[in-house]
Design a protein around this motif. Structure first.
Motif, PDB file in Angstrom:
ATOM      1  N   ASN A 116     -13.841  19.161 -17.780  1.00  0.00           N
ATOM      2  CA  ASN A 116     -13.846  19.233 -19.277  1.00  0.00           C
ATOM      3  C   ASN A 116     -15.089  18.381 -19.789  1.00  0.00           C
ATOM      4  OD1 ASN A 116     -11.752  20.998 -19.480  1.00  0.00           O
ATOM      5  ND2 ASN A 116     -10.294  19.205 -19.429  1.00  0.00           N
ATOM      6  N   ILE A 117     -15.159  16.897 -19.293  1.00  0.00           N
ATOM      7  CA  ILE A 117     -16.422  16.275 -19.749  1.00  0.00           C
ATOM      8  C   ILE A 117     -17.748  16.721 -19.347  1.00  0.00           C
ATOM      9  CG2 ILE A 117     -17.491  13.860 -19.367  1.00  0.00           C
ATOM     10  CD1 ILE A 117     -14.404  12.985 -18.953  1.00  0.00           C
ATOM     11  N   ALA A 118     -17.976  17.371 -17.968  1.00  0.00           N
ATOM     12  CA  ALA A 118     -19.294  17.973 -17.786  1.00  0.00           C
ATOM     13  C   ALA A 118     -19.348  19.001 -18.949  1.00  0.00           C
ATOM     14  CB  ALA A 118     -19.309  18.207 -16.142  1.00  0.00           C
ATOM     15  N   SER A 119     -18.579  19.897 -18.829  1.00  0.00           N
ATOM     16  CA  SER A 119     -18.803  21.108 -19.873  1.00  0.00           C
ATOM     17  C   SER A 119     -19.159  20.544 -21.147  1.00  0.00           C
ATOM     18  CB  SER A 119     -17.704  21.782 -19.987  1.00  0.00           C
ATOM     19  OG  SER A 119     -17.292  22.394 -18.645  1.00  0.00           O
ATOM     20  N   ALA A 120     -18.638  19.640 -21.615  1.00  0.00           N
ATOM     21  CA  ALA A 120     -18.650  19.032 -23.180  1.00  0.00           C
ATOM     22  C   ALA A 120     -20.104  18.458 -23.024  1.00  0.00           C
ATOM     23  CB  ALA A 120     -17.505  18.127 -23.545  1.00  0.00           C
ATOM     24  N   ARG A 121     -20.541  17.549 -22.099  1.00  0.00           N
ATOM     25  CA  ARG A 121     -21.729  16.958 -22.047  1.00  0.00           C
ATOM     26  C   ARG A 121     -23.114  17.963 -22.046  1.00  0.00           C
ATOM     27  NH1 ARG A 121     -21.251  12.013 -17.920  1.00  0.00           N
ATOM     28  NH2 ARG A 121     -20.177  10.489 -19.351  1.00  0.00           N
ATOM     29  N   PHE A 122     -22.563  19.003 -21.224  1.00  0.00           N
ATOM     30  CA  PHE A 122     -23.895  20.238 -20.999  1.00  0.00           C
ATOM     31  C   PHE A 122     -24.024  20.790 -22.237  1.00  0.00           C
ATOM     32  CE2 PHE A 122     -24.908  24.515 -19.711  1.00  0.00           C
ATOM     33  CZ  PHE A 122     -26.201  24.173 -19.126  1.00  0.00           C
ATOM     34  N   GLU A 123     -22.879  21.220 -23.168  1.00  0.00           N
ATOM     35  CA  GLU A 123     -23.033  21.686 -24.504  1.00  0.00           C
ATOM     36  C   GLU A 123     -23.709  20.652 -25.458  1.00  0.00           C
ATOM     37  OE1 GLU A 123     -22.229  24.868 -25.244  1.00  0.00           O
ATOM     38  OE2 GLU A 123     -21.789  25.187 -23.251  1.00  0.00           O
ATOM     39  N   GLU A 124     -23.534  19.444 -25.400  1.00  0.00           N
ATOM     40  CA  GLU A 124     -24.486  18.418 -26.266  1.00  0.00           C
ATOM     41  C   GLU A 124     -25.616  18.491 -25.809  1.00  0.00           C
ATOM     42  OE1 GLU A 124     -22.651  14.515 -25.865  1.00  0.00           O
ATOM     43  OE2 GLU A 124     -20.749  15.378 -26.334  1.00  0.00           O
ATOM     44  N   PHE A 125     -25.912  18.705 -24.404  1.00  0.00           N
ATOM     45  CA  PHE A 125     -27.393  18.790 -23.848  1.00  0.00           C
ATOM     46  C   PHE A 125     -28.069  19.952 -24.423  1.00  0.00           C
ATOM     47  CE2 PHE A 125     -26.654  15.904 -20.084  1.00  0.00           C
ATOM     48  CZ  PHE A 125     -27.047  14.971 -20.659  1.00  0.00           C
ATOM     49  N   LYS A 126     -27.319  21.149 -24.397  1.00  0.00           N
ATOM     50  CA  LYS A 126     -27.794  22.360 -25.035  1.00  0.00           C
ATOM     51  C   LYS A 126     -28.342  22.328 -26.338  1.00  0.00           C
ATOM     52  CE  LYS A 126     -25.210  25.756 -23.727  1.00  0.00           C
ATOM     53  NZ  LYS A 126     -24.477  27.062 -23.198  1.00  0.00           N
ATOM     54  N   LYS A 127     -27.199  21.952 -27.283  1.00  0.00           N
ATOM     55  CA  LYS A 127     -27.457  21.719 -28.627  1.00  0.00           C
ATOM     56  C   LYS A 127     -28.633  20.799 -28.814  1.00  0.00           C
ATOM     57  CE  LYS A 127     -25.123  20.114 -32.679  1.00  0.00           C
ATOM     58  NZ  LYS A 127     -23.899  19.348 -33.279  1.00  0.00           N
ATOM     59  N   LEU A 128     -28.917  19.761 -28.332  1.00  0.00           N
ATOM     60  CA  LEU A 128     -29.966  18.856 -28.408  1.00  0.00           C
ATOM     61  C   LEU A 128     -31.421  19.562 -27.936  1.00  0.00           C
ATOM     62  CD1 LEU A 128     -28.615  15.473 -27.342  1.00  0.00           C
ATOM     63  CD2 LEU A 128     -29.124  15.926 -29.696  1.00  0.00           C
ATOM     64  N   HIS A 129     -31.295  20.261 -27.038  1.00  0.00           N
ATOM     65  CA  HIS A 129     -32.418  21.214 -26.548  1.00  0.00           C
ATOM     66  C   HIS A 129     -32.929  22.018 -27.508  1.00  0.00           C
ATOM     67  CE1 HIS A 129     -35.258  22.955 -23.692  1.00  0.00           C
ATOM     68  NE2 HIS A 129     -34.671  23.955 -24.070  1.00  0.00           N
ATOM     69  N   HIS A 130     -31.957  22.668 -28.217  1.00  0.00           N
ATOM     70  CA  HIS A 130     -32.143  23.706 -29.222  1.00  0.00           C
ATOM     71  C   HIS A 130     -32.873  22.894 -30.588  1.00  0.00           C
ATOM     72  CE1 HIS A 130     -30.927  26.990 -26.944  1.00  0.00           C
ATOM     73  NE2 HIS A 130     -29.584  26.697 -26.787  1.00  0.00           N
ATOM     74  N   GLU A 131     -32.141  22.122 -30.815  1.00  0.00           N
ATOM     75  CA  GLU A 131     -32.378  21.120 -31.752  1.00  0.00           C
ATOM     76  C   GLU A 131     -34.059  20.718 -31.722  1.00  0.00           C
ATOM     77  OE1 GLU A 131     -29.733  18.256 -32.676  1.00  0.00           O
ATOM     78  OE2 GLU A 131     -28.090  19.602 -33.313  1.00  0.00           O
TER      79      GLU A 131
END
Length: 194
Positions: A116-131
């Motif tokens: 759960n934590i790894a998936s949530a962190r990965f989604e944050e990284f993807k969002k930051l990458h897109h931004e």
């Protein structure tokens, strides 16, 4: 949480079977099992799983090095499993993009939390990458627009607001994005520079 496609890299048979069973009991799908680091890299690149769970100590290539090689090709969230807690290994794993570190024996609840934590962190990284990508594109576009305005100001003796209005009018008339109009103008102007 949706079902994840998981690649497991573990050379100890009992740990491997336990991980696989726990992952499936948590509702995820094991899409590959590797027993050494090189095999883990090849399988990850071939199968493109949603998550990689790997032991550190493995033949051919350790788990951290395998994650590094995987992340050079494509970024997949990863969890490291280790027989012991080691500050240096944790630092090294973090540097290579590992999102969670679990020590053996791996309990199902610990695995669920790690996923759960790894998936949530990965989604944050993807969002930051897109931004970041969007910001870079906007900045790049702004540079082209400013340069095009400068060309119009020089060639047509316009003020900055007049040059901007001219660019906007061309953009509307041609039904093109402002940045594309600016790029075309810069390209056309470069033909007259020689």
């Amino acid at each position: 949480m949706s079902t994840l496609r998981v690649l497991i890299a573990e050379d100890e048979y009992l740990c491997l079977v336990g991980l696989q069973s726990n992952i499936e009991d948590l509702g995820h799908q094991v899409v590959g099992v590797a027993t050494d680091g090189l095999q883990a890299v090849e399988m990850a690149i071939e199968k493109k799983p949603d998550l990689v769970i790997t032991d550190i100590n493995m033949p051919s290539l350790d788990g951290i090095e395998a994650i590094k090689k995987i992340n050079e090709k494509l970024f997949i969230p990863s969890i490291i499993v280790s027989g012991y807690y080691d500050e240096n290994l944790i630092k090294r794993a973090t540097k290579e993009g590992v999102l969670y570190y679990i020590t053996k024996p791996v309990e199902m609840k610990d695995l669920e939390i790690a996923i759960n934590i790894a998936s949530a962190r990965f989604e944050e990284f993807k969002k930051l990458h897109h931004e970041l990508k969007d910001t870079k594109q906007a900045l790049e576009g702004r540079k082209h627009i400013e340069k095009a305005k400068g060309i119009l100001m020089d060639r047509m003796s316009l003020t900055e607001p007049e040059a901007m209005k001219r660019l906007q009018k061309i953009s509307r008339d041609k039904n093109q994005k402002l940045v594309n109009v600016a790029k075309d103008l810069i390209k056309a102007d470069s033909l007259f520079q020689n």
